[in-house]
Design a protein around this motif. Sequence first.
Motif, PDB file in Angstrom:
ATOM      1  N   GLY A  30       0.790  -1.221   0.000  1.00 38.77           N
ATOM      2  CA  GLY A  30       0.000   0.000   0.000  1.00 38.77           C
ATOM      3  C   GLY A  30       0.820   1.266   0.000  1.00 38.77           C
ATOM      4  O   GLY A  30       0.261   2.366   0.109  1.00 38.77           O
ATOM      5  N   VAL A  31       2.148   1.151  -0.142  1.00 45.63           N
ATOM      6  CA  VAL A  31       3.030   2.326  -0.158  1.00 45.63           C
ATOM      7  C   VAL A  31       3.287   2.658  -1.631  1.00 45.63           C
ATOM      8  O   VAL A  31       4.214   2.128  -2.253  1.00 45.63           O
ATOM      9  CB  VAL A  31       4.347   2.037   0.586  1.00 45.63           C
ATOM     10  N   THR A  32       2.465   3.539  -2.179  1.00 42.10           N
ATOM     11  CA  THR A  32       2.522   3.796  -3.620  1.00 42.10           C
ATOM     12  C   THR A  32       3.062   5.171  -3.974  1.00 42.10           C
ATOM     13  O   THR A  32       3.662   5.344  -5.031  1.00 42.10           O
ATOM     14  CB  THR A  32       1.119   3.647  -4.229  1.00 42.10           C
ATOM     15  N   THR A  33       2.871   6.175  -3.115  1.00 41.50           N
ATOM     16  CA  THR A  33       3.323   7.534  -3.440  1.00 41.50           C
ATOM     17  C   THR A  33       4.773   7.731  -3.027  1.00 41.50           C
ATOM     18  O   THR A  33       5.305   7.023  -2.161  1.00 41.50           O
ATOM     19  CB  THR A  33       2.429   8.569  -2.744  1.00 41.50           C
ATOM     20  N   ARG A  34       5.410   8.714  -3.667  1.00 44.20           N
ATOM     21  CA  ARG A  34       6.804   9.013  -3.326  1.00 44.20           C
ATOM     22  C   ARG A  34       6.976   9.453  -1.875  1.00 44.20           C
ATOM     23  O   ARG A  34       7.888   8.967  -1.189  1.00 44.20           O
ATOM     24  CB  ARG A  34       7.343  10.076  -4.276  1.00 44.20           C
ATOM     25  N   PRO A  35       6.167  10.386  -1.360  1.00 47.32           N
ATOM     26  CA  PRO A  35       6.337  10.767   0.057  1.00 47.32           C
ATOM     27  C   PRO A  35       6.183   9.578   1.009  1.00 47.32           C
ATOM     28  O   PRO A  35       6.928   9.470   1.996  1.00 47.32           O
ATOM     29  CB  PRO A  35       5.234  11.815   0.272  1.00 47.32           C
ATOM     30  N   ALA A  36       5.246   8.693   0.712  1.00 48.18           N
ATOM     31  CA  ALA A  36       5.059   7.537   1.594  1.00 48.18           C
ATOM     32  C   ALA A  36       6.266   6.607   1.533  1.00 48.18           C
ATOM     33  O   ALA A  36       6.728   6.089   2.566  1.00 48.18           O
ATOM     34  CB  ALA A  36       3.789   6.785   1.192  1.00 48.18           C
ATOM     35  N   GLN A  37       6.803   6.392   0.329  1.00 44.58           N
ATOM     36  CA  GLN A  37       7.983   5.535   0.202  1.00 44.58           C
ATOM     37  C   GLN A  37       9.194   6.158   0.896  1.00 44.58           C
ATOM     38  O   GLN A  37       9.976   5.458   1.561  1.00 44.58           O
ATOM     39  CB  GLN A  37       8.278   5.296  -1.269  1.00 44.58           C
ATOM     40  N   ASP A  38       9.359   7.482   0.744  1.00 47.81           N
ATOM     41  CA  ASP A  38      10.487   8.153   1.412  1.00 47.81           C
ATOM     42  C   ASP A  38      10.309   8.162   2.928  1.00 47.81           C
ATOM     43  O   ASP A  38      11.297   8.082   3.678  1.00 47.81           O
ATOM     44  CB  ASP A  38      10.624   9.578   0.880  1.00 47.81           C
ATOM     45  N   ALA A  39       9.068   8.266   3.381  1.00 43.69           N
ATOM     46  CA  ALA A  39       8.828   8.198   4.831  1.00 43.69           C
ATOM     47  C   ALA A  39       9.181   6.822   5.363  1.00 43.69           C
ATOM     48  O   ALA A  39       9.758   6.696   6.464  1.00 43.69           O
ATOM     49  CB  ALA A  39       7.362   8.532   5.134  1.00 43.69           C
ATOM     50  N   LEU A  40       8.856   5.788   4.613  1.00 43.56           N
ATOM     51  CA  LEU A  40       9.235   4.437   5.023  1.00 43.56           C
ATOM     52  C   LEU A  40      10.754   4.297   5.068  1.00 43.56           C
ATOM     53  O   LEU A  40      11.308   3.676   5.992  1.00 43.56           O
ATOM     54  CB  LEU A  40       8.637   3.424   4.055  1.00 43.56           C
ATOM     55  N   LEU A  41      11.440   4.866   4.074  1.00 41.43           N
ATOM     56  CA  LEU A  41      12.911   4.833   4.075  1.00 41.43           C
ATOM     57  C   LEU A  41      13.475   5.563   5.291  1.00 41.43           C
ATOM     58  O   LEU A  41      14.437   5.093   5.932  1.00 41.43           O
ATOM     59  CB  LEU A  41      13.443   5.454   2.791  1.00 41.43           C
ATOM     60  N   ALA A  42      12.896   6.718   5.622  1.00 48.15           N
ATOM     61  CA  ALA A  42      13.372   7.475   6.788  1.00 48.15           C
ATOM     62  C   ALA A  42      13.197   6.663   8.071  1.00 48.15           C
ATOM     63  O   ALA A  42      14.080   6.671   8.950  1.00 48.15           O
ATOM     64  CB  ALA A  42      12.606   8.794   6.889  1.00 48.15           C
TER      65      ALA A  42
END
Length: 451
Positions: A30-42
């Motif tokens: 369910g992590v499809t947007t760039r901000p969500a993916q970058d938040a997961l990376l952070a």
Amino acid sequence: MLTTDGPAVYDGVPVPPRVGRLETLLTRLGVTTRPAQDALLAAVVTLLTAGLLVVLFQYVLEAEDLTIGPAQGVLLAVATCAQALPLVLRRTRPVLCLGLVVAVQVLVIAVSPPDLSVGGIPQVIAGYTVGTLLPARRALVVTGAAVPVGVVAAAGTALVSGNGLLLPAANHLAAGIGTYVVSALVGGAVATRRRYVELLRLRAEELMRTQRATTQAAIFAERSRMARELHDVAAHHLSGLVVQAAAVARQIDTDPEAAKAGTAWIRGQGKETLDSLRLIVGVLRERPSVDDDGHDAPPPGLDALDGLVRTARTLGDTVELVREGRARTLAPIADAAFYRVAQESLSNARQHAPGAPVRMVVRFAEREVSLKVVNAPAAGGAPTNPTRQVSTRQVSTRQVSTRQGMGLIGMGERAHLVGATLTTGATPSGGWRVLLTLPLHHEPTSTGGQE
């Protein structure tokens, strides 16, 4: 052309990125947007940093005989973990992300022991992202400007603590170049490689589209020519039907037997013409050119092969024509298909094997009629691959090689139109063979004049 900054754009049109395994996994989560993916990376980087801090406090400080106060340790832990938070902006605002990471690094340097250089994973990721998203020159300028900030912060900390300036400044200079500049160079190289692969993919797809369009254009042109020929056949036979019907009308009272024979002939010709018309249903037809002539005459058939051979001989070709079996009358559209295949085969032999002798065999068997055209290899030619069969009901762009060109497509379409089978391929001696086979369907003779 393909752009070099940001998402791939080809001729002004954004190109959808290829979806990798990681993207597929994130989509399932369910992590499809760039901000969500970058938040997961952070979040992941924060956890890794916390683990590294445990190793630092438990083992490194003791091994290096360094001491750190509780308050200083808490500030260092909070600063290093907080340094991962700006990664949420790494792909939407890469320069701002790098600036925040550098600012937090100043705080990390200030609370670290004088002889200890602490560098975090966020610095490498921020520098790498800048290298992938920005042009190479701008990326080097931005990351290069981040290096002196750490050096100045280390020098200021050394002055406040009363330690030497040279060693801390040199350590942070080397660390800054490695974490910012080198990471940006690596990111730029990876981005260039990705764009190059994407450009190759786009060009390959464009070539495939062009090949498909060219093949379809050749098929449509050949079908259009066949449609014009069928029009000629139908017009020729229908005019004959009209003339014969008028003769039958005059013979009904004076010669009933002749009128019956004429009626049978009309029925046979009408059935044959209708069968030919059914074969061409769905075939597109071009508008005839104003320069076209001869539309009142039927297309040539097997009977015209002698003239075709004479014409080829006048052009310097060595052609032998052999007829086997008892000749029978074919449907006009099938007769024309045999003639056109023979004509195209002679043209291909003249083009690909100039001067090579050609043998053409027309064979009438009990249940089929076939046309075989075999040419010897050209002078100095090497044997090619063994014969391969091409089913005329499965002609596609994958079955057309460079050597076969568009001529095979036209012959295959003609064969498919009349229900024949076309087989082409190289001979063991290095020549080329074309074989067209048409099954003959025998109909029982009607009796009593009833249908």
